[in-house]
Design a protein around this motif. Sequence first.
Motif, PDB file in Angstrom:
ATOM      1  N   MET A  91      -2.276   1.813   9.345  1.00  9.69           N
ATOM      2  CA  MET A  91      -1.795   0.700  10.153  1.00  9.69           C
ATOM      3  C   MET A  91      -2.568   0.602  11.474  1.00  9.69           C
ATOM      4  O   MET A  91      -2.869  -0.501  11.943  1.00  9.69           O
ATOM      5  N   THR A  92      -2.894   1.737  12.050  1.00 10.89           N
ATOM      6  CA  THR A  92      -3.674   1.738  13.290  1.00 10.89           C
ATOM      7  C   THR A  92      -5.053   1.139  13.063  1.00 10.89           C
ATOM      8  O   THR A  92      -5.529   0.312  13.855  1.00 10.89           O
ATOM      9  N   ASN A 146       5.953   6.212   3.581  1.00 12.00           N
ATOM     10  CA  ASN A 146       4.567   6.207   3.100  1.00 12.00           C
ATOM     11  C   ASN A 146       4.129   4.845   2.549  1.00 12.00           C
ATOM     12  O   ASN A 146       3.092   4.735   1.930  1.00 12.00           O
ATOM     13  N   SER A 147       4.910   3.804   2.801  1.00  8.93           N
ATOM     14  CA  SER A 147       4.612   2.468   2.284  1.00  8.93           C
ATOM     15  C   SER A 147       4.325   1.504   3.428  1.00  8.93           C
ATOM     16  O   SER A 147       5.009   1.518   4.448  1.00  8.93           O
ATOM     17  N   VAL A 148       3.323   0.659   3.213  1.00  5.31           N
ATOM     18  CA  VAL A 148       3.001  -0.417   4.151  1.00  5.31           C
ATOM     19  C   VAL A 148       2.905  -1.697   3.329  1.00  5.31           C
ATOM     20  O   VAL A 148       2.245  -1.718   2.290  1.00  5.31           O
ATOM     21  N   PHE A 169       0.850  -1.186   0.000  1.00  7.57           N
ATOM     22  CA  PHE A 169       0.000   0.000   0.000  1.00  7.57           C
ATOM     23  C   PHE A 169       0.888   1.239   0.000  1.00  7.57           C
ATOM     24  O   PHE A 169       1.909   1.271   0.686  1.00  7.57           O
ATOM     25  N   LYS A 170       0.507   2.256  -0.755  1.00  6.94           N
ATOM     26  CA  LYS A 170       1.223   3.537  -0.800  1.00  6.94           C
ATOM     27  C   LYS A 170       0.282   4.639  -0.339  1.00  6.94           C
ATOM     28  O   LYS A 170      -0.899   4.640  -0.684  1.00  6.94           O
ATOM     29  N   PHE A 171       0.827   5.581   0.414  1.00  6.79           N
ATOM     30  CA  PHE A 171       0.051   6.683   0.957  1.00  6.79           C
ATOM     31  C   PHE A 171       0.739   8.013   0.674  1.00  6.79           C
ATOM     32  O   PHE A 171       1.880   8.046   0.218  1.00  6.79           O
ATOM     33  N   LYS A 172       0.039   9.082   0.988  1.00  2.20           N
ATOM     34  CA  LYS A 172       0.562  10.430   0.740  1.00  2.20           C
ATOM     35  C   LYS A 172       1.817  10.692   1.570  1.00  2.20           C
ATOM     36  O   LYS A 172       2.787  11.282   1.089  1.00  2.20           O
ATOM     37  N   ASP A 173       1.805  10.249   2.832  1.00  2.00           N
ATOM     38  CA  ASP A 173       2.926  10.515   3.721  1.00  2.00           C
ATOM     39  C   ASP A 173       2.914   9.508   4.877  1.00  2.00           C
ATOM     40  O   ASP A 173       2.076   8.617   4.927  1.00  2.00           O
TER      41      ASP A 173
END
Length: 90
Positions: free
Chosen positions: A39-40, A60-62, A27-31
């Motif tokens: 994740m929470t 910004n990656s999970v 998963f990629k996110f803005k920041d």
Amino acid sequence: MLDWVILFKHYIITMWNESNNKLNKSFKFKDFSEAFSFMTRVALLAEKMDHHPTWTNTYNSVEIWLSTHSAGDMVTDKDRELASAIDGLR
């Protein structure tokens, strides 16, 4: 036809990969804050389902891996249900 192409591309981009007896997805996110917030939410969901992922976070990656330890680290319906629930968080 264009709507179908967009839907198909979204499905390909968002699907979980199954290999080495694990489901995996990146998963990629803005920041970092957005990634950590995700994740929470996953942690609360996993605790509620009593099924916990293996995961990593870098800025910004999970990346998440799912398998069922009590089934010999194989992919089971518990993993597919958690994967689907995680996808519902986005």
